[in-house]
Motif scaffolding. Sequence first.
Motif, PDB file in Angstrom:
ATOM      1  N   LYS A   1      -5.964   2.570   5.833  1.00 30.10           N
ATOM      2  CA  LYS A   1      -5.202   3.258   4.634  1.00 30.10           C
ATOM      3  C   LYS A   1      -3.946   3.884   4.951  1.00 30.10           C
TER       4      LYS A   1
ATOM      5  N   GLN B   1      -0.639   8.530   0.707  1.00 30.93           N
ATOM      6  CA  GLN B   1      -0.529   8.054  -0.635  1.00 30.93           C
ATOM      7  C   GLN B   1      -0.074   9.363  -1.376  1.00 30.93           C
TER       8      GLN B   1
ATOM      9  N   THR C   1       0.687   5.689  -8.386  1.00 31.24           N
ATOM     10  CA  THR C   1       0.325   5.780  -7.000  1.00 31.24           C
ATOM     11  C   THR C   1       0.950   4.835  -6.164  1.00 31.24           C
TER      12      THR C   1
ATOM     13  N   SER D   1       1.562   3.912  -1.816  1.00 33.76           N
ATOM     14  CA  SER D   1       1.035   3.955  -0.802  1.00 33.76           C
ATOM     15  C   SER D   1       1.576   2.876   0.246  1.00 33.76           C
TER      16      SER D   1
ATOM     17  N   ASP E   1       2.655  -5.105  -3.907  1.00 29.76           N
ATOM     18  CA  ASP E   1       1.912  -3.665  -3.951  1.00 29.76           C
ATOM     19  C   ASP E   1       1.198  -3.489  -2.550  1.00 29.76           C
TER      20      ASP E   1
ATOM     21  N   THR F   1      -0.912  -1.175  -1.847  1.00 27.92           N
ATOM     22  CA  THR F   1      -2.292  -0.934  -2.042  1.00 27.92           C
ATOM     23  C   THR F   1      -3.021  -2.266  -2.147  1.00 27.92           C
TER      24      THR F   1
ATOM     25  N   GLU G   1      -3.005  -3.587   1.655  1.00 28.23           N
ATOM     26  CA  GLU G   1      -4.057  -2.885   2.462  1.00 28.23           C
ATOM     27  C   GLU G   1      -5.375  -3.361   2.230  1.00 28.23           C
ATOM     28  N   GLU G   2      -5.956  -3.565   1.118  1.00 32.22           N
ATOM     29  CA  GLU G   2      -7.087  -4.124   0.406  1.00 32.22           C
ATOM     30  C   GLU G   2      -7.246  -5.437   1.217  1.00 32.22           C
TER      31      GLU G   2
END
Length: 128
Positions: free
Chosen positions: A2, A5, A13, A15, A39, A41, A44-45
């Motif tokens: 993670k 953020q 948001t 990140s 994106d 986020t 990262e996912e």
Amino acid sequence: LKGMQGTHQGGGTYSGLGTVYPGQAPRQSDRNNFEKYGDPTELEEELERDAKMIFRQKKLAKLESFTGYYNFMDNDYPAEVYNNGFTYPCISFAFHACRAQDDHTRRLIQKSPTLSGMYEIAKTFDDP
């Protein structure tokens, strides 16, 4: 996995690709990265999902030898090791040099061009 953020002026948001503090807009270079890579986020996912899958597969595999993915765990894997003022090309060289009781033998082990040569030198002395 993670990242940092925060929120930018648009209210969303942000990140991962830099530090954005609450109330601060992302830098232009961060916006370019967002457009280039997608994106953060979501990235990262996706990385987290892939890492979990790989670790799950590796966990199920039985470790039978230090080859392929696990070759870095072999004592003969090339990696500089520094000990007592000497640098050795792998753990095996360093281990046998530590067994030696004098600097001359350590230097011979360090300068040995091959593993088999190093093992021949290591056979010539007893453990301390």
